[in-house]
Design an enzyme around this catalytic site. Structure first.
Site, PDB file in Angstrom:
ATOM      1  N   ARG A  14       0.711  -1.578   0.026  1.00  0.00           N
ATOM      2  CA  ARG A  14      -0.247   0.130   0.124  1.00  0.00           C
ATOM      3  C   ARG A  14       1.144   0.988   0.194  1.00  0.00           C
ATOM      4  O   ARG A  14       0.900   1.680  -1.076  1.00  0.00           O
ATOM      5  CB  ARG A  14      -1.177   0.395   1.261  1.00  0.00           C
ATOM      6  CG  ARG A  14      -2.531   1.170   1.073  1.00  0.00           C
ATOM      7  CD  ARG A  14      -1.719   2.363   1.213  1.00  0.00           C
ATOM      8  NE  ARG A  14      -1.089   2.412   2.686  1.00  0.00           N
ATOM      9  CZ  ARG A  14      -0.695   3.629   3.085  1.00  0.00           C
ATOM     10  NH1 ARG A  14      -1.314   4.538   2.242  1.00  0.00           N
ATOM     11  NH2 ARG A  14      -0.203   3.622   4.385  1.00  0.00           N
ATOM     12  N   ASP A  15       1.643   1.355   1.131  1.00  0.00           N
ATOM     13  CA  ASP A  15       2.692   2.629   1.100  1.00  0.00           C
ATOM     14  C   ASP A  15       4.374   3.292   0.272  1.00  0.00           C
ATOM     15  O   ASP A  15       4.297   4.296  -0.589  1.00  0.00           O
ATOM     16  CB  ASP A  15       2.398   3.194   2.541  1.00  0.00           C
ATOM     17  CG  ASP A  15       2.737   3.935   2.965  1.00  0.00           C
ATOM     18  OD1 ASP A  15       2.346   5.652   1.645  1.00  0.00           O
ATOM     19  OD2 ASP A  15       2.986   4.424   3.649  1.00  0.00           O
ATOM     20  N   TYR A 142      -5.577   6.051  11.485  1.00  0.00           N
ATOM     21  CA  TYR A 142      -4.839   6.936  11.123  1.00  0.00           C
ATOM     22  C   TYR A 142      -4.925   8.188  11.575  1.00  0.00           C
ATOM     23  O   TYR A 142      -5.713   9.089  11.293  1.00  0.00           O
ATOM     24  CB  TYR A 142      -4.106   6.223   9.947  1.00  0.00           C
ATOM     25  CG  TYR A 142      -3.540   5.565   8.953  1.00  0.00           C
ATOM     26  CD1 TYR A 142      -1.623   5.742   9.646  1.00  0.00           C
ATOM     27  CD2 TYR A 142      -3.901   4.668   7.885  1.00  0.00           C
ATOM     28  CE1 TYR A 142      -1.451   4.453   9.137  1.00  0.00           C
ATOM     29  CE2 TYR A 142      -2.606   3.821   7.416  1.00  0.00           C
ATOM     30  CZ  TYR A 142      -1.807   3.497   8.097  1.00  0.00           C
ATOM     31  OH  TYR A 142      -0.481   2.910   7.729  1.00  0.00           O
ATOM     32  N   GLU A 144      -3.381  11.056  10.014  1.00  0.00           N
ATOM     33  CA  GLU A 144      -2.226  11.723   9.683  1.00  0.00           C
ATOM     34  C   GLU A 144      -2.392  13.013  10.154  1.00  0.00           C
ATOM     35  O   GLU A 144      -2.335  13.541  10.329  1.00  0.00           O
ATOM     36  CB  GLU A 144      -2.988  11.926   8.215  1.00  0.00           C
ATOM     37  CG  GLU A 144      -2.225  11.862   6.968  1.00  0.00           C
ATOM     38  CD  GLU A 144      -3.544  12.386   5.499  1.00  0.00           C
ATOM     39  OE1 GLU A 144      -2.399  12.720   4.491  1.00  0.00           O
ATOM     40  OE2 GLU A 144      -4.001  12.818   5.824  1.00  0.00           O
ATOM     41  N   THR A 177       3.423  11.253   8.585  1.00  0.00           N
ATOM     42  CA  THR A 177       3.995  11.306   8.024  1.00  0.00           C
ATOM     43  C   THR A 177       4.484  11.823   6.715  1.00  0.00           C
ATOM     44  O   THR A 177       5.048  11.687   5.385  1.00  0.00           O
ATOM     45  CB  THR A 177       2.281  12.309   7.241  1.00  0.00           C
ATOM     46  OG1 THR A 177       0.700  11.449   8.603  1.00  0.00           O
ATOM     47  CG2 THR A 177       1.541  11.943   5.751  1.00  0.00           C
ATOM     48  N   HIS A 205       4.301   4.489  12.679  1.00  0.00           N
ATOM     49  CA  HIS A 205       4.409   4.536  11.008  1.00  0.00           C
ATOM     50  C   HIS A 205       5.525   5.288  10.435  1.00  0.00           C
ATOM     51  O   HIS A 205       5.000   6.826  11.109  1.00  0.00           O
ATOM     52  CB  HIS A 205       3.165   5.105  10.144  1.00  0.00           C
ATOM     53  CG  HIS A 205       2.948   4.815   8.911  1.00  0.00           C
ATOM     54  ND1 HIS A 205       2.693   3.940   8.394  1.00  0.00           N
ATOM     55  CD2 HIS A 205       3.446   5.557   7.974  1.00  0.00           C
ATOM     56  CE1 HIS A 205       3.027   3.449   7.205  1.00  0.00           C
ATOM     57  NE2 HIS A 205       3.412   5.269   6.925  1.00  0.00           N
ATOM     58  N   HIS A 207       8.837   7.977   8.547  1.00  0.00           N
ATOM     59  CA  HIS A 207       9.119   7.595   7.120  1.00  0.00           C
ATOM     60  C   HIS A 207      10.268   7.876   6.951  1.00  0.00           C
ATOM     61  O   HIS A 207      10.855   8.899   8.128  1.00  0.00           O
ATOM     62  CB  HIS A 207       8.516   8.962   6.422  1.00  0.00           C
ATOM     63  CG  HIS A 207       6.403   8.454   6.283  1.00  0.00           C
ATOM     64  ND1 HIS A 207       6.672   8.246   4.496  1.00  0.00           N
ATOM     65  CD2 HIS A 207       5.776   7.874   6.183  1.00  0.00           C
ATOM     66  CE1 HIS A 207       5.880   7.850   4.262  1.00  0.00           C
ATOM     67  NE2 HIS A 207       5.047   7.657   5.974  1.00  0.00           N
TER      68      HIS A 207
END
Length: 509
Positions: A14-15, A142, A144, A177, A205, A207
């Site tokens: 997905r991501d 989530y 975001e 994000t 999550h 990045h």
């Protein structure tokens, strides 16, 4: 010591698919879903975004059909949206039973993207969560841009989390994000949230925009999160996500209090498959899965490995289904070459080893890369050279090849300490070279052996661009013999083979 179990959710499908230019086919997604859950043994996979395309729908339907048969349907998750239930209807038709609902985790996103007040957003979210509950769909949520939310609108984040305490959700998913968090902030923000909401299952999550994703993951675990979102090869939008292989190795080696179920030996295999499916190469120096990360280049390191493994660390390649390699190049020492010889089942005397080492260093100085597969060819070339006394030297040559003109060669050859020079044309560069040699030998009234066969070989299995071997068979007085030349340039390797022939012929005369 009782270990704390952490869920690993892989979001490559997905991501990770948000990597620029990447799109998996339905069959590729199914193949990877099987490997991720059954062989790599991650706890959950996020496989798609709802309502994106017909192809996405078909891929989810194939994955959920397989997962249902295998008893794994609860491990398959889909990103959904606050869209009045449209995503939930899409999920139900595709067979998915777990939604990861995307909502606004910062006041900035809420005000300028949705143009809504917190109470309005919460009301819309509650409706979606209630509908999901009625449909028997499990909800994770989530927040975001949560990281910027904590930096700039902390009161909103806590207001939101307070609202979620009364909602039918299983997990709270906190994404950095835009990849803006420092390790210190990651710990500070998550530590406060974990302590304030002890009943929440919290996923982090990360990045990688500042190359801090693995460090941030470590701090998230220290703060007490319950799950991590990772991708194979660190794929994802912009600089990508926290890389699965690196995080697994870090947890296993540096965080003994944490337990995960990921099977390390499958990391490299899955990494290579994802690279093949996406067409995005793995940097050779990428930790755990890069081609060079278990390769010793410096000769002193190889020597140290022979002496109580002085240059080993805990990242043993066998953990990941790999082997340690010893590079061959200008920094190679005898120890590097001996390691490669051992794997090939070959042995050389000290003098022979010196000669082969010198040849490899010579190639390395030309910025040419030598592999283990090249080694038998180098040995054959070097050791064969010394078997015949050298009285003929090709001192210099100029090879020309231009469109519309016949190739020509000027050659200077030393025969028994006298230098001769000739120029000739031919059908190709090597043919022109041979014609120039014939002129030299004709003037000396000496015969040249006849070329019978000419073959060029690249070492089998080699991915090196350094070497090719030219093998030429000659006939002289009804007797045939063979010479070999080795070089990165095909014509030059043929010239080296010819120089050996001239010395054999000179000895016979």
């Amino acid at each position: 010591m009782t270990k704390r179990s952490i869920e690993i959710m892989d979001t490559t499908l997905r991501d990770g698919e948000q990597t620029s230019g990447v799109s998996f086919t339905a069959s590729e997604k199914l193949t990877l879903a099987r490997l991720l859950l059954q062989e790599l043994r991650v706890d959950r996979i996020e496989v798609a975004s709802a309502r994106v395309s017909e192809g996405e729908f078909n891929s989810v339907r194939e994955i959920t059909s397989w997962a249902r048969d295998e008893g794994l349907l609860g491990k398959v998750e889909v990103l959904s949206f606050v869209d009045g239930g449209a995503s939930l209807e899409w999920m139900e038709k595709s067979g998915a039973r777990v939604q990861n609902l995307l909502t606004k985790g910062s006041l900035n996103h809420l005000k300028y993207q949705l143009k809504k007040k917190p109470s309005e957003h919460f009301k819309d979210i509650a409706k979606v969560l209630e509908q999901a509950k009625e449909m028997g769909i499990t909800s994770n949520i989530y927040l975001e841009d949560w990281s910027n939310g904590m930096r700039n609108s902390e009161d909103y984040v806590f207001e939101y989390l307070d609202f979620l305490k009364s909602q039918p959700i299983k997990r709270v998913l906190l994404p950095d994000t835009l990849g803006v968090l420092t390790p210190g902030e990651t710990f500070e923000y998550l530590d406060r949230i974990v302590k304030r909401y002890p009943d929440f299952h919290i996923d982090f999550h990360g990045h990688n925009d500042y190359d801090l994703s693995v460090a941030n993951v470590m701090q998230a675990l220290r703060a007490g999160v319950n799950g991590l979102h990772l991708t194979v090869n660190g794929m994802g939008e912009r600089a990508g996500n926290a890389p699965l292989a690196s995080v697994v190795a870090v947890i296993n080696d540096f965080m003994p209090e944490i337990a995960i179920g990921v099977h390390e030996k499958s990391l490299f295999k899955v990494s290579k498959l994802v690279s093949a499916f996406t067409g995005i190469g793995i940097p050779s120096n990428k930790p755990i899965v890069g081609d060079n990360v278990f390769t010793q280049t410096a000769g002193i390191h190889a020597d140290g490995d022979n002496k109580k493994n002085l240059y080993f660390n805990d990242l043993m390649p066998e953990r990941f289904g790999r082997k340690r390699k010893y590079a061959l190049g200008k920094t190679s020492g005898k120890a590097n070459i001996q390691k490669n010889l051992q794997e090939l089942g070959l042995s050389l005397s000290d003098e022979e080893l010196k000669m082969v080492t010198a040849r490899i260093i010579e190639l390395g100085d030309k910025k040419q890369r030598v592999t283990q597969e090249d080694l038998p060819y180098i040995i054959s070339d070097v050791l064969g050279t010394g078997s015949v006394p050298q009285n003929v030297f090709i001192r210099s040559y100029v090879l020309t090849h231009a469109k519309g003109l016949q190739p020509s060669t000027t050659v200077a050859v030393e025969i028994e300490e006298k230098l001769y020079e000739e120029n000739a044309q031919g059908d190709g560069q090597f043919d022109a070279f041979m014609n120039a040699l014939r002129k030299v030998y004709s003037g000396l009234k000496r015969p040249l052996p006849t070329l019978v066969d000419y073959a060029v070989r690249i070492p089998p299995g080699s991915n090196s661009d350094a070497l090719c071997e030219t093998v030429i068979t000659w006939r002289d007085n009804q007797k045939e013999f063979t010479t070999r030349g080795l070089d990165s340039d095909q014509t030059v390797s043929a010239i080296k083979a010819t120089e050996k022939m001239l010395n054999i012929a000179n000895l016979a005369n």
